[in-house]
Design a protein around this motif. Structure first.
Motif, mmCIF file in Angstrom:
data_model
loop_
_atom_site.group_PDB
_atom_site.id
_atom_site.type_symbol
_atom_site.label_atom_id
_atom_site.label_comp_id
_atom_site.label_asym_id
_atom_site.label_seq_id
_atom_site.Cartn_x
_atom_site.Cartn_y
_atom_site.Cartn_z
ATOM 1 N N ASN A 247 0.809 -1.228 0.000
ATOM 2 C CA ASN A 247 0.000 0.000 0.000
ATOM 3 C C ASN A 247 0.842 1.277 0.000
ATOM 4 O OD1 ASN A 247 -2.499 -1.494 0.191
ATOM 5 N ND2 ASN A 247 -1.935 -1.921 2.307
ATOM 6 N N GLU B 20 2.422 4.170 -4.816
ATOM 7 C CA GLU B 20 3.193 4.604 -5.993
ATOM 8 C C GLU B 20 2.438 4.285 -7.286
ATOM 9 O OE1 GLU B 20 6.028 6.320 -6.185
ATOM 10 O OE2 GLU B 20 6.062 6.459 -4.011
ATOM 11 N N PRO C 52 10.122 8.794 -5.819
ATOM 12 C CA PRO C 52 8.797 8.420 -5.304
ATOM 13 C C PRO C 52 7.762 9.470 -5.716
ATOM 14 C CG PRO C 52 10.461 8.305 -3.586
ATOM 15 C CD PRO C 52 11.090 9.006 -4.752
ATOM 16 N N ALA D 276 4.339 9.122 -4.737
ATOM 17 C CA ALA D 276 3.181 9.143 -3.851
ATOM 18 C C ALA D 276 3.424 10.030 -2.633
ATOM 19 C CB ALA D 276 2.839 7.726 -3.411
ATOM 20 N N GLY D 277 4.673 10.447 -2.402
ATOM 21 C CA GLY D 277 4.951 11.380 -1.304
ATOM 22 C C GLY D 277 4.784 10.789 0.078
ATOM 23 N N THR E 175 5.698 5.797 4.558
ATOM 24 C CA THR E 175 5.712 4.523 3.850
ATOM 25 C C THR E 175 7.142 4.040 3.634
ATOM 26 O OG1 THR E 175 3.781 5.344 2.714
ATOM 27 C CG2 THR E 175 4.815 3.405 1.790
ATOM 28 N N ARG E 176 8.034 4.987 3.342
ATOM 29 C CA ARG E 176 9.407 4.597 3.023
ATOM 30 C C ARG E 176 10.231 4.296 4.264
ATOM 31 N NH1 ARG E 176 8.347 8.658 -0.572
ATOM 32 N NH2 ARG E 176 9.713 10.225 0.314
ATOM 33 N N ARG F 113 10.468 -0.328 6.529
ATOM 34 C CA ARG F 113 11.391 -1.453 6.713
ATOM 35 C C ARG F 113 12.521 -1.093 7.674
ATOM 36 N NH1 ARG F 113 10.356 -3.511 0.649
ATOM 37 N NH2 ARG F 113 8.491 -4.666 1.194
ATOM 38 N N HIS G 7 1.483 4.856 8.511
ATOM 39 C CA HIS G 7 1.244 4.045 7.317
ATOM 40 C C HIS G 7 0.604 2.701 7.684
ATOM 41 C CE1 HIS G 7 1.599 2.331 3.362
ATOM 42 N NE2 HIS G 7 2.220 1.287 3.871
ATOM 43 N N SER H 212 -2.722 1.020 6.215
ATOM 44 C CA SER H 212 -2.383 -0.082 5.325
ATOM 45 C C SER H 212 -3.053 -1.381 5.782
ATOM 46 C CB SER H 212 -0.862 -0.239 5.303
ATOM 47 O OG SER H 212 -0.474 -1.230 4.407
#
Lengths: 258, 209
Positions: A228, A231, B89, B91-92, B96-97, B100, B163, B167
């Motif tokens: 999700n 992108e 990217p 989606a800004g 989200t980034r 991980r 997120h 999500s």
């Protein structure tokens, strides 16, 4: 992004192109640099590549292979990753509808094919998207023979559903969602098809089995999992919304829980 | 990912609310810690429910990490040839980034946090002191670097949840009011972060002592 320039007053642009060249699927491939001169700002991105290819042909070189067909943004054939963005930075635009006026004179432009294991490179910028066809074959259809077109009001469809189904149906299957996804997931494509059919009365009988079959085919093709990130929807030339993925997950979970 | 994440979020809500007892004084806080151990007794032996919750949390954390690792491995397999250009990217989604590497930071934080305030191994007061004493000693002004680490970790948790919450809802198929769900996730994350950082900050500036 430069100011919008028109052909009047703006001389031809000179660009440095770094293009992925790969002579067949067994070739390792490499980035090759080309200079293009006197590019009109009114050219589309593909027309700019046509100009390069004409020159390469005259010089006896192999022209850059790329997919294209309608060149009016509705067929889904074209697509390349331009400066790290699928279809370029212009939103809701296919590569063929991207115009050179959005580039600076003297800029370096990197052009690469969609990168995903299920989309093997055929040549240069052309990738094999048969994986999408197999996802459709797994369930992206309605089995009932529908006969000739019924009267528009024969089966009532709520306006909201009709609109959402239509939005999803605008998916042209170009594959930009996969190219842009950090996970290489095909969820937006698959979800668009599931949403399009699942919101309409004709799609109801096979709604659950469709979601299961298409999601399983998508996974079997080797696409990554959806996290999700959004992108996909950001680069989608048709702006397919992320809600579609939630709808796909809902349909899939319903079958899985049975 | 979504289900185990939901378990962990529910834990965080309870943990944050419990922590706020620190503002009611040492007795209230210590009593709460004692209650966690004795809840259900005499019908159940001490620590029964607490141990069940602890096992549940460990299982959730392990499965959550397993899901994350398998998603990352699937992603690597799905794109064997990387892009030559730096991928921009679109989606800004900054949060989200961070998912991980942020998850790894949060794991390291949790290990430190357990050693500090649960087992007392790295706490100045040690494991035998009351929970309240360990809390006040742990965030003492001269241990400002501990507090800074906590603040950084809480910021990572906030981003992770911002997120992650939305999500998870999306993965479980709750579509529809996209903007409302996103705003709700951000609000819940913000409340949790504020609730969590209030205590180390209060100890450091001497409101809780």
């Amino acid at each position: 992004m430069s100011e919008r320039a028109t052909s009047t007053g703006k001389a031809g642009m000179n660009l440095t192109l770094k293009i992925w060249r790969q002579n067949g699927s067994s070739d390792r491939g490499r980035m090759v640099t080309y200079e293009v001169k006197d590019v009109s700002p009114d050219m589309s991105f593909l027309e700019m590549l046509d100009v390069l290819n004409e020159r390469l042909t005259l010089e006896g070189d192999d022209p850059v292979a790329f997919d294209h067909d309608c060149r009016e943004g509705i067929c889904g054939m074209c697509g390349m990753v331009i400066n790290g963005v699928a279809h370029g930075e212009q939103r809701a635009t296919t590569t063929c509808q991207l115009h050179m006026r959005h580039f600076e004179d003297g800029a370096t432009v990197t052009i690469e094919p969609w990168r995903a294991a299920p989309f093997p490179v055929v040549k240069d910028l052309v990738v094999d998207r048969s994986a999408f066809d197999r996802i459709i074959q797994a369930g992206g259809f309605i089995s009932v023979p529908a006969g000739s077109a019924p009267d528009a009001h024969a089966v009532p469809v709520p306006k909201d559903d009709a609109d959402a189904a239509f939005d999803a149906a605008t998916c042209i299957g170009c594959g930009a969602c996969v190219a842009a996804c950090p996970n290489g997931s095909a969820s937006l494509f698959t979800a668009a098809k599931i949403t399009h059919l699942g919101l309409l009365p004709q799609g109801q009988p096979e709604r659950a089995s469709r979601a299961k079959a298409m999601v399983e085919q998508m996974d079997a093709e080797g696409f990554g999992g959806c996290t999700n990130t959004g992108e996909c929807t950001a680069v989608c030339p048709k702006g397919i919304p992320l809600d579609a993925i939630a709808r796909m997950n809902a349909d899939y979970l319903k079958t899985a829980s049975k | 990912m979504a289900v185990t994440g939901a378990v962990l979020v529910l834990f965080l809500v309870g943990h944050m609310l419990g922590n706020l007892k620190a503002f009611l004084g040492a007795d209230s806080f210590n009593h709460y810690a004692e209650w966690l151990r004795t809840v259900g007794s005499p019908a159940l032996p001490n620590r029964t429910l607490l141990t069940i919750a602890e096992i549940g949390l460990v299982v959730a954390v392990v499965l959550h990490m397993w899901s994350a690792v398998s998603l990352a491995r699937r992603a690597a397999k799905a794109r064997p040839v990387k892009y030559a250009a730096r991928v921009k990217p679109q989606a800004g989604g900054y949060a989200t980034r961070t998912m991980r590497y942020g998850g790894v930071i949060i794991l390291l934080f949790v290990i430190w946090h357990l050693l500090d305030l649960t087992f007392g191994v790295v706490n100045p007061k040690g494991g035998q002191a009351t929970p309240y004493d360990r809390l006040v000693a742990g965030f003492a002004p001269d241990r400002w670097w501990v507090t800074v680490f906590y603040l950084v970790a809480m910021a990572m948790i906030g981003l992770h949840l911002r997120h992650g919450l939305w999500s998870a809802l999306q993965t479980l198929g709750l579509a529809g009011r996209y903007k409302a769900l996103k705003a709700g996730s951000t609000a819940v994350s913000a409340v949790l972060v504020v609730g969590f950082i209030a205590i180390p900050l209060a100890v450091m500036i001497g409101v809780v002592k």
